[in-house]
Enzyme design. Structure first.
Site, PDB file in Angstrom:
ATOM      1  NE  ARG A 205      -8.011   2.757   8.036  1.00  0.00           N
ATOM      2  CZ  ARG A 205      -7.355   2.513   6.912  1.00  0.00           C
ATOM      3  NH1 ARG A 205      -6.223   3.154   6.656  1.00  0.00           N
ATOM      4  NH2 ARG A 205      -7.814   1.645   6.026  1.00  0.00           N
TER       5      ARG A 205
ATOM      6  CB  CYS B 114      -4.840   7.503  -2.182  1.00  0.00           C
ATOM      7  SG  CYS B 114      -6.321   7.480  -1.166  1.00  0.00           S
TER       8      CYS B 114
ATOM      9  CG  HIS C 285      -7.721   7.818   5.013  1.00  0.00           C
ATOM     10  ND1 HIS C 285      -6.821   7.086   4.264  1.00  0.00           N
ATOM     11  CD2 HIS C 285      -7.336   7.667   6.305  1.00  0.00           C
ATOM     12  CE1 HIS C 285      -5.950   6.506   5.073  1.00  0.00           C
ATOM     13  NE2 HIS C 285      -6.239   6.839   6.306  1.00  0.00           N
TER      14      HIS C 285
ATOM     15  CG  ASP D  80      -2.136  -0.867   1.051  1.00  0.00           C
ATOM     16  OD1 ASP D  80      -2.429  -1.256  -0.089  1.00  0.00           O
ATOM     17  OD2 ASP D  80      -2.781  -1.189   2.063  1.00  0.00           O
TER      18      ASP D  80
ATOM     19  NE  ARG E 139      -1.046   1.930   4.172  1.00  0.00           N
ATOM     20  CZ  ARG E 139      -1.549   3.011   3.556  1.00  0.00           C
ATOM     21  NH1 ARG E 139      -2.834   3.315   3.696  1.00  0.00           N
ATOM     22  NH2 ARG E 139      -0.768   3.780   2.812  1.00  0.00           N
TER      23      ARG E 139
END
Length: 273
Positions: free
Chosen positions: A143, A266, A172, A73, A98
């Site tokens: 998150r 992103c 997000h 990612d 991550r």
């Protein structure tokens, strides 16, 4: 919407991106990810290269962060931190999958002379911190921890405006809200709780409200230089609405990277100052 449209002006930007050489969907940490579905990595790389070339064609600078083989990612570079005024707040990820990305992006920034503050709280970079003029819009709910908002205000010396997300598809803030200019944003109402909606309506009474059809293809995961708005090609109604407001929509196809739950924004970390 104002009777007279303000002039739209592009300003040169500097971006960091990470080529998806190791992109895969090996786990599911957002509703977009389905590990059983096949991923065409060559196509993902080709689409990413087209996005990078789009930025170059618009006159922006793109720097490439080396990816880590075990971090599929890492292509979603926006999550790697927030850079403002020549200093950065690093990233601390909510999911262990991550976790290694935060130190990797911090090391890359430091190697370029950017001081990086090691975060004390979970905060996922420009995924949940969006710079709009002199303020930071700060997402939470899935998150980034609320305590990270206070940390960002202190480290980056900026006004921070909290916004709570309530729809897991928009995990997000940068999937639910796009920064168009220093005083202009676009967002989808269903992503936010009532207090956040009231805040957005107060701060940006003339914002572009995007429908679920375009938001549902991550149309709001877009990047603007003040005039050109690079956005997912599937968000056709949003593109038309942007053009009507004096912006120049620049559609790109990142359909393969959408399988990881990300799109244009992103993939793009802005390096300010």
């Amino acid at each position: 919407m104002p009777a007279a449209l303000p002039p739209r002006r592009a300003t040169p930007r500097r971006y960091a991106m990470c080529r998806p050489d190791h992109f895969a969907v090996r786990y599911a940490i957002n509703p977009w990810m389905h590990p059983g579905d096949p991923v065409d990595r060559d196509l993902a790389v080709a689409q990413w290269e087209a996005l990078r070339q789009t930025y170059l064609d618009l006159g922006h600078v793109v720097e490439v962060v080396p990816g880590l083989p075990e971090q599929p990612d890492m292509v979603f570079a926006a999550n790697g931190g927030v850079v403002l005024g020549g200093r950065a707040l690093g990233a601390r990820f909510a999911h262990v999958e991550r976790a290694a990305e935060g130190p990797a992006f911090a090391a890359w920034l430091r190697a370029r002379g950017v001081p990086v503050h090691e975060p004390e709280h979970v905060g996922e970079g420009e995924g949940d911190f969006l710079v709009v003029g002199d303020r930071l819009l700060a997402g939470t709910g899935f998150r980034t921890a609320p305590a990270a908002h206070e940390e960002a205000a202190r480290v980056l010396d900026a006004e921070v405006v909290p916004l709570r997300l309530v729809d897991p598809r928009y995990y997000h803030l940068d999937t639910a809200l796009a920064v168009l200019a220093d005083d202009d944003v676009a967002y989808v109402r269903g992503a936010f709780d009532p207090d956040a909606l009231a805040t957005l309506e107060r701060l940006y009474p003339h914002a572009l409200v995007v429908g679920e059809q375009d938001a549902g293809v991550l149309g709001l995961n877009a990047v603007s230089d003040g005039l050109h708005v690079v956005l997912p090609a599937a968000a056709t109604r949003m593109a038309a609405d942007l053009a009507a407001r004096g912006y120049v929509p620049v559609p790109v196809d990142l359909s393969e990277l959408l399988k990881g739950g990300g799109s244009v924004k992103c993939c793009t970390l802005e390096l300010r100052g």
